[in-house]
Design a protein around this motif. Structure first.
Motif, short mmCIF file in Angstrom:
data_model
loop_
_atom_site.label_atom_id
_atom_site.label_comp_id
_atom_site.label_asym_id
_atom_site.label_seq_id
_atom_site.Cartn_x
_atom_site.Cartn_y
_atom_site.Cartn_z
N GLU A 3 0.89 -1.18 0.07
CA GLU A 3 0.39 -0.01 -0.32
C GLU A 3 0.82 1.48 -0.32
O GLU A 3 0.69 2.37 -0.75
CB GLU A 3 -0.66 0.15 1.26
N TYR A 4 1.80 1.09 0.45
CA TYR A 4 2.88 2.40 0.85
C TYR A 4 3.55 2.92 -0.72
O TYR A 4 3.51 4.13 -1.21
CB TYR A 4 3.80 2.52 2.32
N PHE B 21 1.07 4.09 -2.89
CA PHE B 21 0.76 5.63 -2.67
C PHE B 21 1.99 6.36 -2.93
O PHE B 21 2.12 7.59 -3.61
CB PHE B 21 0.41 5.82 -1.24
N VAL B 22 2.96 6.25 -2.95
CA VAL B 22 4.43 6.81 -2.78
C VAL B 22 4.64 6.88 -4.35
O VAL B 22 4.53 8.15 -5.36
CB VAL B 22 5.68 5.94 -2.74
N ARG C 132 1.80 6.82 -6.54
CA ARG C 132 1.27 8.38 -7.30
C ARG C 132 2.06 9.39 -6.15
O ARG C 132 1.28 9.94 -7.60
CB ARG C 132 -0.09 7.72 -6.29
#
Lengths: 327, 253
Positions: free
Chosen positions: A93-94, A97-98, A100
């Motif tokens: 997930e992390y 997100f990065v 993105r």
């Protein structure tokens, strides 16, 4: 690839970085070396656009970090001293997100995240929460985050801090593997790291650059004289004065913390006195147990430039106080 | 826009990944339910009496309006819990370095964070719609004033959130951010109480400044542009201050 010109950063009255200039060529690994509090992190934070400089310019991949921050940031990957992880996100997930916010396009994102996780060997922790990772994995996820958008420039602030020896070796190999496609600046206060991974070193102390060169040249240049280590079996004899009398020998002193009979012999630069030394010892009837050149390690170089230079420069800095306006 | 949504999504996810979102929603829904029960009970007893004398009762004015007016005070207590961590925690844990070194602008980060917090607030309000649904099952309230009231709640909450975001951006300690936010929100509420005693010039000013005062009309079902403008400018002002605070933090390092 990276160009830093006369960079200065002041926090109130404290000057953290003082007139720092250096260049990094494409594909090079530059080591940024200095004791804690020397201004390494501040310089890196300026390069990554985290904070502006008080004076001077920095360009990354041709873009001024202050004038065109977004363009420069798009081409920079940054691993801060503490990996910037969100504890309640899983690794996948992390990284998603990065990806993105780093502007990785949505159709590439998935493959990019998986590829980077494989490369930094964190795939087996993909669905673990970042807050539950060990220090080594945290560091690796931090590195994964930095290389995610395939930046031209990588800035790594103490990438091996707090890792165990095996992890340090793995991380170094990883960094060396990244060189070539990436231009890397890494900071450290661990010296072997620099000689093993970096092609060039910038030594910084109290905010100033005190030396820039390859690790080999630094060692050679700062070594004023050739030094030999000699171990002689000559009980009761005055070895020191006998050796000092030889042509070309400038200084003889007992070696530190060694058994008696061990000496350090300094000679004029560029002059090899080993043959004369050996012949002399043998003709006197002493036993020659050991004779080898002593090389200055990077540790010595580091200690020399960070402790002696400021003392030598002291009168100069006293004449121009810190607060004085710069020419 | 993509960056804003990425950050808003991340914020919202981190609220729901930790117990915070559930605690906040619970903390809000429970007193809301108590108020709802008390006012509904009073309304039923009254309407029974009114039926004897022959008269008219209005669910909108006598239940929904009163419950939502009280809810606006609970919201004031809950909001600091939503905003206190937004910036403070990122600074404490160092993740702010990731955001500030990524190719996103400060404004995108701020708006993203604001929308994320607003998302949680909307989830909070959605829970209260369950109570309202009960009224629709057993009675026939009008839906138009209800929409106005919820629009008012949304605007008022947005104003609280943007101020809270600013306060959170000034510190790296969430507790400090929470307490200061709470005190500021409280002041914005009670400043309206001076309206009656403060005389003809200061009085209207204090009631104009009060953040809950502007909700009164919305609760009655009136959408007045004066109030919309008040909340909109408060939201903008809060976000503007946040931007300034983040920028000055950069320079100070």
């Amino acid at each position: 690839m990276i160009e830093v010109q006369h960079l200065t950063k002041r926090y109130g009255r404290v000057t953290a970085v003082d007139d720092v200039s250096f260049r990094v060529e494409r594909g090079e690994i530059l080591g940024f070396l200095g004791p804690n509090g020397a201004g390494k992190t501040t310089t890196m934070r300026i390069l990554t656009g985290y904070m502006p400089a008080s004076e001077g310019r920095a360009t990354v991949a041709g873009f001024d970090v202050f004038e065109h921050p977004l363009e420069a940031k798009r081409r920079t990957g940054y691993l801060p001293e503490t990996p910037p992880l969100y504890p309640d996100m899983t690794v996948r997930e992390y990284l998603d997100f990065v990806a993105r916010i780093k502007g990785v396009s949505s159709n590439e994102r998935r493959t990019r995240v998986e590829a980077v996780m494989r490369r930094t060997r964190v795939s087996d922790m993909a669905s673990r929460h970042c807050g539950k990772l060990s220090k080594g994995y945290r560091q690796r996820v931090g590195l994964a985050q930095a290389i995610l958008h395939n930046p031209e420039v990588l800035i790594l602030d103490e990438p091996t801090a707090g890792l165990d020896p095996k992890q340090i070796i793995e991380t170094r190999d990883l960094i060396r593997g990244l060189a070539g496609d990436h231009t890397i600046v890494l900071s450290t206060h661990i010296l072997p790291e620099v000689s093993q991974t970096c092609q060039r070193v910038v030594i910084i102390n109290k905010g100033r650059v005190v030396a820039v060169d390859t690790p080999e040249n630094l060692t050679a240049r700062l070594q004023g004289a050739e030094t030999l280590y000699v171990h002689v079996d000559a009980p009761g004899a005055d070895v020191t004065s006998a050796l000092a009398a030889l042509p070309g020998v400038t200084r003889v002193q007992p070696a530190e913390m060694r058994a008696s009979g061990a000496y350090e012999v300094e000679s004029e630069r560029g002059r090899d006195v080993r043959r004369d030394l050996a012949r002399d010892i043998v003709t006197r009837g002493w036993g020659l147990l050991e004779l080898r050149p002593m090389r200055m390690s990077l540790e010595d170089v580091f200690l020399q430039v960070t402790t002696e230079e400021p003392a030598a420069a002291a009168p100069e800095s006293a004449a121009t106080p810190e607060e004085a306006p710069r020419a | 826009m993509r960056n804003i949504m990425a950050i808003a999504g991340k914020e919202l996810r981190s609220y729901f990944a930790s117990p915070i979102a559930y605690i906040i929603i619970g903390f809000f829904a429970l007193p809301f339910g108590v108020f709802f029960y008390l006012y509904l009970d009073a309304f039923l007893r009254q309407s029974m009496q009114m039926a004897q004398y022959g008269g008219n009762m209005n669910v909108n004015q006598q239940v929904i309006r009163l419950v939502l007016q009280n809810a606006s005070v609970i919201i004031l207590f809950v909001m600091p819990m939503i905003t206190m961590r937004t910036y403070a925690e990122e600074k404490r844990s160092g993740t702010v370095e990731l955001l500030l070194t990524s190719p996103v602008t400060d404004l995108q980060i701020i708006i993203g964070k604001f929308l994320g917090a607003l998302g949680l607030y909307i989830a909070m309000l959605l829970v209260t719609l369950l109570y309202v649904a009960i009224l629709f099952v057993y009675g026939n309230p009008e839906w138009r004033p209800l929409v106005a009231a919820y629009l008012g709640l949304l605007l008022m909450g947005g104003a609280f959130l943007s101020i809270g975001l600013f306060i959170s951006s000034t510190t790296d300690n969430q507790i400090v951010a929470g307490i200061i936010s709470f005190v500021v929100f409280l002041l914005l509420w009670i400043i309206g109480w001076f309206a009656e005693s403060a005389g003809p010039t200061i009085g209207p000013l204090t009631s104009y400044l009060s953040i809950t005062e502007h909700f009164e009309d919305f609760a009655k079902g009136i959408v007045d542009t004066k109030h919309v403008l008040y909340y909109a400018s408060l939201i903008t002002f809060g976000l503007f201050l946040t931007a300034k605070s983040v920028d000055s933090e950069r320079w100070r390092g």
